[in-house]
Design an enzyme around this catalytic site. Sequence first.
Site, mmCIF file in Angstrom:
data_model
loop_
_atom_site.group_PDB
_atom_site.id
_atom_site.type_symbol
_atom_site.label_atom_id
_atom_site.label_comp_id
_atom_site.label_asym_id
_atom_site.label_seq_id
_atom_site.Cartn_x
_atom_site.Cartn_y
_atom_site.Cartn_z
ATOM 1 N N LEU A 207 -2.157 -13.054 5.793
ATOM 2 C CA LEU A 207 -2.492 -11.637 5.731
ATOM 3 C C LEU A 207 -1.564 -10.856 6.650
ATOM 4 O O LEU A 207 -1.804 -10.757 7.857
ATOM 5 C CB LEU A 207 -3.967 -11.425 6.111
ATOM 6 C CG LEU A 207 -4.979 -12.117 5.197
ATOM 7 C CD1 LEU A 207 -6.397 -11.888 5.689
ATOM 8 C CD2 LEU A 207 -4.834 -11.621 3.765
ATOM 9 N N GLU A 208 -0.518 -10.310 6.078
ATOM 10 C CA GLU A 208 0.505 -9.630 6.864
ATOM 11 C C GLU A 208 0.182 -8.164 7.110
ATOM 12 O O GLU A 208 0.961 -7.451 7.751
ATOM 13 C CB GLU A 208 1.863 -9.772 6.165
ATOM 14 C CG GLU A 208 2.290 -11.223 6.014
ATOM 15 C CD GLU A 208 3.610 -11.394 5.294
ATOM 16 O OE1 GLU A 208 4.380 -10.402 5.235
ATOM 17 O OE2 GLU A 208 3.881 -12.503 4.806
#
Length: 514
Positions: A341-342
């Site tokens: 999850l950037e």
Amino acid sequence: MTSRAKRAIIALLSALSVTVGLVLAFAGNAAAANLVANPGFEAGSLSGWTCSGGGSVTGGDKRTGNYALTAAPAGSDNARCSQSVTVNPSSRYTLTAWVKGSYVYLGASGTGTTDVSTWHPGGGAWTQLSTSFSTGANTRSVTVYLHGWYGQPAYLADDVSLDGPGTPPTSTTTTTTTTRPTSSTTTTTTTPPSSTTTTTTTTTSTTTTTTTPNPNLPLPKHVLTGYWHNFDNGAKALTIAQVPTTYDIIAVSFADAVPAVRGRVEFNLDPGLSKKLGGYTIEQFKADVKTAQGRGQKVIISVGGEKGTIWAGDTASATAFANSVIELIRTYGFDGVDIDLENGVSAQYMGPALRSIYNAGGKIITMAPQTIDGQSSGQQYFQLALAVKDILTIWNMQYYNSGTMLGCDQQVYSQGTVNFLTALACIQLQSGLRADQVGLGLPASPSGAGGGYQSPTNVNNALNCLARGTNCGTFKPSTTYPDIRGAMTWSINWDASNGYAFANTVAPFLDTLP
């Protein structure tokens, strides 16, 4: 013979034993009964139960009867209370319990099929949790359990039930005579179900077509992880079955967000990829997952990516996330989940979600944070890793698209160098993660990232520096980490486009590490 060669032989032998379409007869619930001993804690004690810490009975707040279980998590303990229950093979069971408090979990392990769990995020009222499972062909006992969440207040549980075919526990009255001949006491104890008791029951059989469980081959000490594209972005298109066995973990990228339900994810094959592979179907994909697992590889579903918009920042969205990932694991046979999850992650809510996934059978838990997320233990991503350290498989930080960053010696290092890998890896190694949980993530080719590519030989040098203290750049860690877990690459497809230069260089080197 290298560890990979040995593992390949074991995988081949295991794969030969895989039988597709095995028919199992599941016994019906005509003789359904509660198989849990002391299910309402009415013995006035934890008789039949084993608690990891802080467990006791209380008469102050119960749902029915005179007592309930109360247990308080403390430190690194989640106050797990469990019981081994005798069951019948190839049978269907329903597990329920009434709970009260924050983050209360109910589950069953050792089922012989897919272990299950469910959880309640919190509240001031008694709430019933329920989950179901089928036992394996050789399963004769399962462990049912309840537990809370680290750092949360005490939880309550009452009226636990495992409903299905088997021999219910019995209450026996035992008279114990003391040293005084005129005095005796009568005590009632609850005896767990006995496997030697014979009970005649009438059952209804249902014929179900299923697949033999995948060979549970362990991961090697040092592993190579690669991402597989479920979309077409110009890299070489591959089926899962075409991924070479140099890759120990295949991260299927990516699961998609479901806009209508925040936190929920789903998996789709991109039509462009399917067409490029000659009409690759979901059924072929599922079969390929089993093929890879049969030869010793683990296949996990990755969520997020650069453009991923998945958000699990409150109880409802985290629950939706966990439940949807568990569905994907059961539907496609994935071994676990990768968190990439950037665009932000919440340690508070993602932690319990990952535990639910782990307890439901997703035993491989990996993370792929950006370098900024690993600069200190105060970062949310790092806090998440530490919160689930006991179940975390690998933290594969992305050492690319980063520019310059601080190392553990507070010096500035540029991407694309051995120093960048070793000086940043030592932040995680010195701040709480075990060496066997730390991997180095690199692009497989210059096309795999906007910046930060470096040769596979540099990757090997960095691993050698961390494991043995040799082949370092100007930075040399103060100690060695022979258990350093390995490397990750974005991606398998870009590696294939580059003649597998990354895997063919790094994988054999991993076999030489201590």
